[in-house]
Design a protein around this motif. Structure first.
Motif, PDB file in Angstrom:
ATOM      1  N   TRP A 174       0.853  -1.186   0.000  1.00 44.57           N
ATOM      2  CA  TRP A 174       0.000   0.000   0.000  1.00 44.57           C
ATOM      3  C   TRP A 174       0.889   1.236   0.000  1.00 44.57           C
ATOM      4  O   TRP A 174       1.951   1.247   0.626  1.00 44.57           O
TER       5      TRP A 174
ATOM      6  N   THR B 256       0.202   5.355   0.737  1.00 41.42           N
ATOM      7  CA  THR B 256      -0.774   6.373   1.128  1.00 41.42           C
ATOM      8  C   THR B 256      -0.361   7.709   0.531  1.00 41.42           C
ATOM      9  O   THR B 256       0.715   8.232   0.833  1.00 41.42           O
ATOM     10  N   ARG B 257      -1.209   8.234  -0.331  1.00 40.95           N
ATOM     11  CA  ARG B 257      -0.993   9.533  -0.948  1.00 40.95           C
ATOM     12  C   ARG B 257      -1.875  10.568  -0.231  1.00 40.95           C
ATOM     13  O   ARG B 257      -2.727  10.204   0.569  1.00 40.95           O
TER      14      ARG B 257
ATOM     15  N   ASP C 232      -4.428  12.107  -1.141  1.00 32.09           N
ATOM     16  CA  ASP C 232      -5.858  12.007  -1.432  1.00 32.09           C
ATOM     17  C   ASP C 232      -6.358  10.594  -1.689  1.00 32.09           C
ATOM     18  O   ASP C 232      -7.566  10.370  -1.765  1.00 32.09           O
TER      19      ASP C 232
ATOM     20  N   ILE D 152      -5.357   6.032  -1.375  1.00 36.74           N
ATOM     21  CA  ILE D 152      -4.478   4.922  -1.007  1.00 36.74           C
ATOM     22  C   ILE D 152      -4.364   4.019  -2.233  1.00 36.74           C
ATOM     23  O   ILE D 152      -5.375   3.607  -2.810  1.00 36.74           O
TER      24      ILE D 152
ATOM     25  N   HIS E 139      -3.193   0.496  -3.931  1.00 36.82           N
ATOM     26  CA  HIS E 139      -3.063  -0.906  -3.537  1.00 36.82           C
ATOM     27  C   HIS E 139      -2.249  -1.638  -4.600  1.00 36.82           C
ATOM     28  O   HIS E 139      -2.506  -1.500  -5.791  1.00 36.82           O
TER      29      HIS E 139
ATOM     30  N   ARG F  18      -4.512   4.962  -9.565  1.00 39.06           N
ATOM     31  CA  ARG F  18      -5.671   5.588  -8.932  1.00 39.06           C
ATOM     32  C   ARG F  18      -6.893   5.457  -9.841  1.00 39.06           C
ATOM     33  O   ARG F  18      -6.818   5.594 -11.057  1.00 39.06           O
TER      34      ARG F  18
ATOM     35  N   SER G 263      -7.320   0.415  -5.960  1.00 47.25           N
ATOM     36  CA  SER G 263      -6.856   1.727  -5.515  1.00 47.25           C
ATOM     37  C   SER G 263      -8.007   2.727  -5.495  1.00 47.25           C
ATOM     38  O   SER G 263      -8.955   2.614  -6.262  1.00 47.25           O
ATOM     39  N   GLU G 264      -7.875   3.715  -4.643  1.00 44.81           N
ATOM     40  CA  GLU G 264      -8.942   4.696  -4.465  1.00 44.81           C
ATOM     41  C   GLU G 264      -8.853   5.806  -5.507  1.00 44.81           C
ATOM     42  O   GLU G 264      -7.909   5.892  -6.282  1.00 44.81           O
TER      43      GLU G 264
ATOM     44  N   ASP H  68       1.763   9.861  -8.335  1.00 44.37           N
ATOM     45  CA  ASP H  68       1.653   8.531  -7.727  1.00 44.37           C
ATOM     46  C   ASP H  68       2.874   7.685  -8.071  1.00 44.37           C
ATOM     47  O   ASP H  68       3.413   6.971  -7.216  1.00 44.37           O
TER      48      ASP H  68
END
Length: 231
Positions: free
Chosen positions: A11, A13-14, A16, A18, A20, A63, A68-69, A81
């Motif tokens: 993972w 974490t950005r 805005d 996350i 995966h 993303r 991924s979100e 990213d």
């Protein structure tokens, strides 16, 4: 105990979202960046060959794709990213980008810190010299014209930047392209070679635009044959 050939979840974490992903194997690293509309699993058969050859593969869902979100609306967001992915990896990783993944990789290489950590760039059936009307026709032909319109238009607006970055790259570059349904023309390839004369070009027989799906073994073999000398 999880062995080196068992996928391990990752993972990032950005600010805005996350992202995966997963990694597999051990050794020098390939960071595999999928095309728009795809997800990280498309690299599975390619990774098997690379891992068997003694490499480590890392693949994230971009993303707005897969697990991924977020939503992929701009090339710069995708590039940022990838910058985060590169900084999470050891030095001398090779970026392997298909379509959107390749364009976002080029955009990420505007950052000197990214260039310093990367051993080279593999473009999979994509070049920075995009012709807007032909890109739109191609996406319509594969039913992707409406899925990522905002992102596509943003990418097309970034073509001058992509060309400039490519022309200034002092990293080795490999272009792998299909010979059956590819999105590229001979003129596209010639334009890339004028921008980056040090580029190696390898056609893959029987492959279209999504080479990781059509000819994963041949793609992996082309990557190994060319990039071994990069590190």
């Amino acid at each position: 105990m999880i062995g080196p050939t068992a996928p391990r979840e990752r993972w990032i974490t950005r600010p805005d979202v996350i992202l995966h992903g997963e990694e597999v194997g051990a050794g020098a690293t390939f960071l595999l960046l999928h095309a728009g509309g795809e997800r990280r699993q498309v690299w599975g058969p390619v990774s098997e060959v690379l891992v068997d050859a003694g490499y480590r593969c890392v693949a994230f869902d971009q993303r707005g794709h897969g697990d991924s979100e977020g939503t992929a609306r701009t090339l710069s967001a995708c590039a940022d990213d990838i910058t985060a992915m590169v900084h999470a990896e050891p030095p001398a990783s090779v970026l392997v980008g298909a379509s959107l993944g390749g364009l976002a990789a080029i955009a990420a290489l505007t950052d000197p810190a990214v260039r310093a950590k990367v051993a080279g760039l593999v473009l999979v059936d994509v070049v920075p010299c995009l012709e807007p009307s032909r890109v739109r026709r191609f996406l319509a032909s594969v039913s992707l014209s409406g899925a990522h319109t905002e992102l596509v238009e943003d990418i097309l607006a970034q073509v001058p930047l992509l060309r400039q970055v490519t022309a200034e790259l002092d990293l080795p570059v490999l272009l792998v392209h299909g010979d059956n349904g590819s999105s590229l023309t001979d003129d596209d390839i010639d334009q890339l070679l004028r921008l980056a004369p040090h580029t190696t070009v390898r056609p893959i027989q029987g492959a279209g635009h999504l080479i990781a799906r059509h000819q994963p073994v041949a793609l992996a073999q082309a990557i190994i044959a060319t990039t071994t000398a990069w590190r």
